[in-house]
Scaffold this active site. Structure first.
Site, PDB file in Angstrom:
ATOM      1  CG  ASN A 155      -0.288  -0.077   2.519  1.00  0.00           C
ATOM      2  OD1 ASN A 155       0.719  -0.757   2.685  1.00  0.00           O
ATOM      3  ND2 ASN A 155      -0.819   0.631   3.493  1.00  0.00           N
ATOM      4  CD  GLU A 253       1.579  -1.464  10.852  1.00  0.00           C
ATOM      5  OE1 GLU A 253       0.387  -1.733  11.140  1.00  0.00           O
ATOM      6  OE2 GLU A 253       1.926  -1.012   9.764  1.00  0.00           O
ATOM      7  CB  CYS A 287      -2.732  -0.344   8.254  1.00  0.00           C
ATOM      8  SG  CYS A 287      -1.262   0.610   8.709  1.00  0.00           S
ATOM      9  CD  GLU A 466       7.484  -1.213  12.013  1.00  0.00           C
ATOM     10  OE1 GLU A 466       6.756  -0.378  11.441  1.00  0.00           O
ATOM     11  OE2 GLU A 466       7.896  -2.253  11.462  1.00  0.00           O
TER      12      GLU A 466
END
Length: 487
Positions: A155, A253, A287, A466
């Site tokens: 994405n 993630e 997301c 992260e």
């Protein structure tokens, strides 16, 4: 470094570009046209063995390279991304289907920013010390892990590719990276820039291919010390299970089904504009997009009508045109998945307020993968449409009556990545932010990111964090050294 009309992508192993050992390739489609425009390697374990050997050989020298020298290489790489931003943005748009202005202003800009941030951060990454009165002193060493794997999604291809690679390299590791096979082009162009920037051979190796052909062997290879993965929750679970007995470090993630909470005292016009943006940026394929929109009942109808009007003004078109705001979905199969959820929502009793259809764009994009931005009302919070990640331009709207109900709706999900709160009552905002089971909460904003802050989710949205020092900590092993004083 312009993208040729038809290009064959290559792997980067030990500083050299090469074809997959078995000679197998996959078709790479331009989403806006539905046509094949490139070939992507379908790498396998034989390619992986070469990459691991190269990374192992390069590790000692790179790990012991002075921080300032590593930073210089990374800064050169960031400079090259910036000087090639137009070509990279065009490549990202052709490969992914997103509007070219988004690719340039978000994806490519952030890719350079990621590299530069960690180039600076590695020179500031200090160790801790703890004095034990007059007895001893403890200090912490943070050593690179060795060979690590970075697996990025389709994405935000270059954006998230660099988000993982930059801290891994900065910390002194050597990397085997796998970009998504659906959007491999900018990772390949980035590989070329890494060689041009002077990154030593073997420090970064890029293998292209599918999850089964190269992703699975990469995650389970015994010499891979850590895996940083961004992608679907089901794949994240599979990685956990596959590596359970290998004791690898994992940063996962994963997906999101993010709530947007709109209160009656919000800045109405700005909130309408920003909620539409948070719902449909990158065709809803982020997301972090707010796909469950909860609105205080006293303004529900007014907000609903205003949001529908705002969404219907979004310009859908050829993503290579500067005035396009909403491009193509990434693939034909993903388009079919999104359309199936719109059908499901109607079967579950939902009313399509706007959108809901695939569309054909005249001209070169007539066979592209375009779906209208879609708003749906009238659904129960527990229905599949509200519980499953669609990852596309489909959002639902529901009213709520009080703060506790809004929080209850928001937390009623297997996911816990992000949320946004829209209210001018700052006390309420702080109170609700504390109650939400998400890793990120935006108040009167969305996708406003400081690279120093931790990024990640709860529950099915992943594990680990992260960003900033969290990323550098993940890619290093802490070692306590205790020195007793002599008397």
């Amino acid at each position: 470094m312009p993208v040729a009309p038809f290009k064959t992508i290559q792997n980067l192993i030990n500083g050299q570009f090469q074809a997959p050992i078995d000679g197998h390739y996959m078709d790479n489609y331009e989403p806006a046209t539905g046509q094949v425009y490139a070939l992507t390697p379908e790498s396998n374990e034989r390619d992986l063995q070469q990459a691991v050997a190269a990374a192992e050989q390069a590790f000692p020298a790179w790990a012991n390279t002075a921080a300032e020298d590593k930073a210089k290489v990374l800064h050169r790489l960031a400079d090259l991304i910036e000087s090639n931003q137009d070509d990279l943005a065009k490549a990202e748009t052709i490969d992914n289907g997103k509007p070219i202005t988004l690719a340039k202003n978000v994806d490519i800009y952030r890719a350079a920013a990621n590299i530069r941030f960690f180039a600076n951060a590695l020179t500031q990454f200090s160790s801790e010390s703890h004095a034990m009165e007059d007895v001893a002193i403890n200090y912490t060493l943070r050593d690179p892990l060795g060979v690590v794997a970075c697996i990025s999604p389709w994405n935000l291809p270059l954006y998230l590719f660099t988000w993982k690679i930059a801290p891994a390299l900065a910390a002194g590791n050597t990397v085997i990276a796998k970009p998504s096979e659906i959007t491999p082009m900018t990772a390949y162009l980035f590989s070329e820039l890494c060689v041009e920037a002077g990154l030593p051979a073997g420090v970064l190796n890029v293998l292209h291919g599918t999850g089964p052909s190269i992703g699975a062997p990469l995650t389970t290879h015994p010499k891979i010390k850590a895996i940083s993965f961004t992608g679907g929750s089901s794949t994240g679970t599979a990685i956990k299970l596959a590596t359970a007995n290998q004791h690898k470090k994992l940063s996962l993630e994963l997906g999101g089904k993010n709530p947007t909470l709109v209160f009656a005292d919000c800045d109405f016009d700005r909130t309408v504009e920003q909620v539409a943006r948070s719902a449909f940026a990158n065709q809803g394929q982020i997301c972090l997009c707010g796909s469950r929109i909860y609105i205080e009942r006293s303004i529900y109808k007014k907000f609903l009508h205003a949001l529908v009007k705002q969404v219907e003004q979004i310009k859908i078109g050829d993503p290579l045109l500067d005035d396009t705001q909403f491009g193509a979905l990434v693939s034909k199969s993903h388009m079919q998945k999104v359309l199936s959820y719109i059908t499901l929502a109607q079967q579950e009793g939902g009313q399509v307020l706007t959108g809901g259809q695939s569309i054909s764009i005249a001209g070169r994009c007539k066979d592209g993968y375009f779906v209208q931005p879609t708003l749906i009302s009238g659904l129960d919070n527990r229905c599949r449409t509200n519980q499953e990640e669609i990852f596309g331009p489909v959002c639902t709207l529901q009213p709520f009556d009080h703060d506790d109900e809004a929080v209850s709706y928001a937390n009623d999900s297997a996911y816990g990545l992000a949320a946004s709160i829209w209210s001018q009552d700052i006390n309420r905002c702080h109170r609700i932010a504390k109650q939400l089971n998400t890793g990120i909460v935006w108040i009167n904003c969305w996708l406003l990111r400081d690279l120093r802050t931790p990024f990640g989710g709860m529950k099915a949205s992943g594990s680990g964090r992260e960003g900033g020092l969290e990323a550098l900590r993940f890619f290093t092993e802490p070692k306590n050294v205790c020195v007793q004083f002599n008397y």
